[in-house]
Structures are given as C-alpha cells and as structure tokens.
Design an enzyme around this catalytic site. Structure first.
Site, PDB file in Angstrom:
ATOM      1  N   GLU A  59      41.377  17.906  -0.975  1.00 19.68           N
ATOM      2  CA  GLU A  59      39.950  18.071  -1.300  1.00 19.68           C
ATOM      3  C   GLU A  59      39.197  16.743  -1.211  1.00 19.68           C
ATOM      4  O   GLU A  59      39.815  15.667  -1.085  1.00 19.68           O
ATOM      5  CB  GLU A  59      39.793  18.672  -2.696  1.00 19.68           C
TER       6      GLU A  59
ATOM      7  N   LYS B 263      42.241  19.316 -17.031  1.00 18.57           N
ATOM      8  CA  LYS B 263      41.927  18.376 -18.114  1.00 18.57           C
ATOM      9  C   LYS B 263      41.478  19.136 -19.341  1.00 18.57           C
ATOM     10  O   LYS B 263      40.841  20.179 -19.226  1.00 18.57           O
ATOM     11  CB  LYS B 263      40.775  17.463 -17.683  1.00 18.57           C
TER      12      LYS B 263
END
Ligand code: PSU
Ligand code: MN
Length: 308
Positions: free
Chosen positions: A26, A158
């Site tokens: 990405e 996260k």
C-alpha cells in the site's frame, strides 16, 4: 479494471504474465502514515524484503490520476514528496482519476487495484477498523476485506481503534482472522491485545491451504493474517497506551474526524513517543513484507498462478 485507468510496471506485468509470485504494497503509509524521509526508506525497504524472497513487489499508488501497480524509484520519490496527496480509499479513485491527482492507496484502495489485475497477496502495517471516537467512523478497509478474496498480512490493528468492535465486524463479514504463530490478536505495537483470533496457523503452507478451503466454499472475503511485531521491538502497554489515549483525546479536542483522523492519530503518536513508535512501525512493516512474500511463493507453488 479498465486499461485506460491502470498502468502496470514492466516488472509486475512480466511477473503476472509468467505467473510469478507478486505481493501488493500500500502507499497511504508513504503519503499519510510516516514522516519524511522514513516514508521513502520504508517503501524501498519493503520492496527489498519482497525481492529478497524472490518475489516481485507491486507498490500501488495514484500518479497524475493514473492507477499505478508497481512504481519505480523516481516515482516513489515523487509520491513521497508530492504536495497534498489524496488518501485514496474506494470512494476516492474517481476523484483522483478525473482531477489527475497523486495519492496513496489505503488497504481498501490497494486491494481494489491489485485484486483486479490478479494479485492476491498483500502486505501492510495496520488495517483500519472501527474508531473509538464515536463518529460512526468505520474504515472502508473492513468492507474491502469482506468482499475481496486476497490474503492480507498485517500486524493486527492499533489500539487507536475499538479492537473488540473491529473483530466483531470482521466476524459478521466472514473475514477469518488468522494469528500467525499466535493465539492472540496482536495490537500493532504490542504482541498482545487480550483478544482472540479465529484460527492460529504456523506456516505459510497452512495459510495457503486455509485460503484455498475458504474460497473453495464460494466465499469472497479476504483472509486477514495477523503477524505479531517481533518481541524485541514491541512496546510495552504501560508506555504506548497512555500515548494512544492522549492522541485520541487530542483528536476529539480538535474536532478531527473522517479521513483525517487516522493520519492525525499516527502523527500524534509518533510525536508523543518521540520517535520510539516509528522504529517499531518500520520493523513490523518489514516483517509483514517478508511473510507475505513467503505466502505468495507457496500460493504459486501450489497453484501455478497468482489467483486461486
Ligand atoms: N493504520 C496504521 N497505519 C496506517 C493506516 C492505518 O496503523 O498507515 C492507514 C492504512 O492505509 C489504512 C488507512 O488502510 O490508514 C485507514 O484509514 P481510514 O481509517 O481513514 O479508513
Ligand atoms: Mn474513517
């Protein structure tokens, strides 16, 4: 995918033609995730990790409105330094195309562009998910995982996100969450989250067999492989959790929401951790590139093509 919108690099086009293994990478991490110059170094290092395994890396990005699958070093430099790059998730492609913009593709954006040219293995750092800040903010990444048959390697998510809600959403959308050599869902900087995975698998071969069984049933969802950060680089909860809480509070105080929220939180965590989070971030990205390349090789060895 329409040819007029997409351009493959010569290396990627050649690899796909010969059914050699390819790993998509990405680029929002380059344009919005990491500061300069670590973003360029990271992009180069991830490509090098994939090459080390004898696999072709395909960094996906938008340059001048063209969807690029595989970019060269000069183009990478342009992407990393371009002014006001677009964060290209699924809804943003048409805007970037018609306005001829440069942009970094998110997990969802990278999955769209790379799956349509026949790539089915992808390495990233952290996937988006359900945010905690309470704006009904659910990343399109989860939707992409629900309807794009690829193997996506990440280090979990996260804890800027609502991790239990994110895992519930993935379950609802039939996305298997694999713990690579672990029974626990990793929380990006930390190997542990206190949350489970839907299956533990210990080798790239097992992951490929699992994916084949999943897709043989007609399911179109991705396989999310969560690869914990190497122990020596993991950050303790005592250190990182208060920083994440602070970053989240700062975002709410400043009224930051939508596409700007994840980049804000990432930058604020880097700042508050005085760069300690950055080193860990880079290491886990390298680690994921290597595992994705190993999986891509097994996929080819079994099937003789990138698409199962
Ligand atoms: N999480 C990270 N690092 C990142 C991102 C997420 O720890 O760089 C990036 C990825 O590109 C991901 C995107 O696909 O942010 C998700 O953004 P949003 O939550 O706006 O969908
Ligand atoms: Mn969002």
């Amino acid at each position: 995918m329409k040819k007029e919108y997409t351009l493959l690099s010569p290396e990627v086009a050649h690899a796909l033609e010969l059914s050699l293994p390819v790993v998509a990478l990405e680029s929002t991490v380059i344009t919005h995730g990491l500061p300069m110059p670590q973003n360029i170094e990271l992009a180069r290092d991830m490509e090098a990790k994939v090459h080390e395994q004898g696999v072709v890396p395909a960094t996906v990005a938008l340059l001048g409105g063209k969807i690029r699958v595989g970019i060269n070093d000069e183009e990478l430099g342009r992407l990393a330094t371009t002014k006001d790059p677009v964060k290209v998730s699924r809804r943003d492609f048409a805007k970037a195309i018609v306005k001829k913009l440069d942009g970094g593709t998110t997990v969802a954006g990278t999955m769209l562009a790379s799956s349509q040219v026949g790539i089915c293995t992808f390495a990233t750092g952290g996937v988006g998910g359900v945010h905690r800040e309470g704006h009904m903010d659910i990343s399109t990444d989860l939707q992409a995982l629900s309807d794009t048959p690829m193997i996506v390697v990440c280090a979990g998510a996260k804890s800027i996100l609502d991790l239990p809600a994110t895992l519930e959403y993935l379950e609802t959308m039939a996305v298997p969450v694999i713990g690579y050599q672990t029974d626990e869902f990793p929380a990006f900087f930390s190997r542990k989250s206190g949350l489970g995975v839907s299956a533990r698998l210990d080798t790239p071969e097992e992951i490929v067999d699992f994916a084949k069984a999943h897709w043989a049933l007609g399911l179109k969802s991705a396989i999310l492989v969560t690869n914990p950060i190497p122990e020596e680089y993991s950050l303790s909860d005592d250190f990182i959790n208060p920083i994440i809480e602070q970053a989240s509070q700062d975002a709410q105080d400043k009224g930051i929401y939508g596409q700007a929220l994840t980049p804000f939180l990432l930058a604020r965590i880097n700042e508050l951790s005085e760069g300690r989070s950055l080193r860990s971030n880079l290491v886990l990205l390298h680690n994921n590139a290597t595992l994705a390349a190993q999986i891509a090789k097994k996929m080819i060895a079994g099937e003789g093509r990138n698409n199962i």
